[in-house]
Scaffold this motif. Structure first.
Motif: not given
Length: 284
Positions: A51-56, A16-25, A1-12
């Motif tokens: 941007s992305i932030e993680r809260v809990g 690196k990959n999705v910021l600044g890209k247009d959402i087409l659909s 189950m994703p907890e803080l460390p797992e979510v932080e990892t996804i966030k990082r």
DNA sequence: AGTATCTCCTGTATGC
DNA sequence: TGCATACAGGAGATAC
């Protein structure tokens, strides 16, 4: 189950990959995980994730000044990012995470460069919503201190513990006291501090409180460093696996010998409604 | 008011 | 083999 460390990892990784890209659909395959789906799609189309932030355990993407995308994976949520034939998968572990979309896929975001973000959830407990700045702030305000941030001091931790009649396990799981801890890390923290999870918070000694503070801090820090327990990265040939699994001392070790070599056996019982692992020899 | 229990879900494991 | 049942748990809702 994703907890803080797992979510932080996804966030990082997503940073690196999705910021600044247009959402087409934005395609919704299961409405249950999306709050207000029509407004959700409308508010995201042709926008960018700024941007992305993680809260809990929650990911918050800023769309613009007054619009935020919240994603909470809860128990079995998973985010899989696909670009060409490269994959990043984080959250709940399943085999063949890169085989997307699949029957667990609830929402698919497509970006201008052809890449996609798949939001999967086996048990559909995950939730995502698009909210205003005020709503976002109201939501964020409900969360307690983040144990990986500088603001997490012993003084504040001790203050949170004051006058609580709940069990330690219940305290650690409650997001309004400390944010980001789930069932796995709660058990690990209790074991670290030699305290039984069903101890009432008011009965804790000063020494125990200190150990709980230190344990929370270092266990979560190390878990973040190791990429959590569930992370899978298929970008490189070697693949960075969720490295914290091998550091777990009690979670998942029921009926096995205690790793402290105390001669005891790890037991499991329900505390605060959750399967709870502990060593009766080491924890008092 | 503060705390405990219920509920949402479905894949996996177990039992007969 | 197959069906039924128990279990996993984050967090909001509900009950006490």
């Amino acid at each position: 189950m994703p907890e803080l460390p797992e979510v932080e990892t996804i966030k990082r990784q997503l940073e690196k990959n999705v910021l600044g890209k247009d959402i087409l659909s934005v395609d919704i395959f299961d409405k249950r995980v999306v709050v207000n789906e029509k407004e959700f799609v409308k508010g995201l189309l042709n926008k960018k994730l700024k941007s992305i932030e993680r809260v809990g355990k929650v990911l918050i993407f800023q769309i613009n000044k007054n619009s935020f995308l919240l994603i909470h994976l809860r128990m079995t949520g998973q985010l899989v990012y696909k670009k060409d034939n490269n994959f990043i998968a984080g959250g709940h572990p399943i085999d063949n995470a890169f085989n997307v979309p699949n029957k667990f896929t609830c929402v698919v975001f497509k970006f201008s460069d052809g890449s996609c973000l798949f939001f999967n959830s086996t048990r559909k407990f995950s939730r995502t919503s698009l909210v205003s700045k005020i709503e976002k702030e109201k939501y964020v305000d409900k969360f307690g201190i983040d144990p990986t941030k500088k603001e997490f001091t012993y003084k504040k931790f001790k203050k949170e513990l004051e006058n609580k009649k709940v069990s330690l396990k219940s305290f650690l799981l409650n997001q309004k006291y400390i944010s980001g801890i789930g069932n796995i890390y709660a058990d690990e923290v209790c074991f670290f501090a030699f305290v039984l999870p069903d101890r009432k918070v008011y009965s804790l000694t000063e020494k125990e409180k200190e150990l709980l503070f230190v344990g929370t801090k270092i266990i979560l820090k190390k878990a973040v460093e190791k990429g959590g327990t569930t992370f899978r990265d298929y970008l490189t040939a070697e693949g960075k696996k969720g490295g914290y699994v091998k550091y777990l001392r009690v979670y998942g070790w029921a009926e096995k010998e205690c790793l402290n070599m105390c001669g005891g056996i790890i037991l499991k019982k329900v505390v605060a409604g959750r399967g709870t692992h502990f060593c009766k020899n080491c924890q008092k």
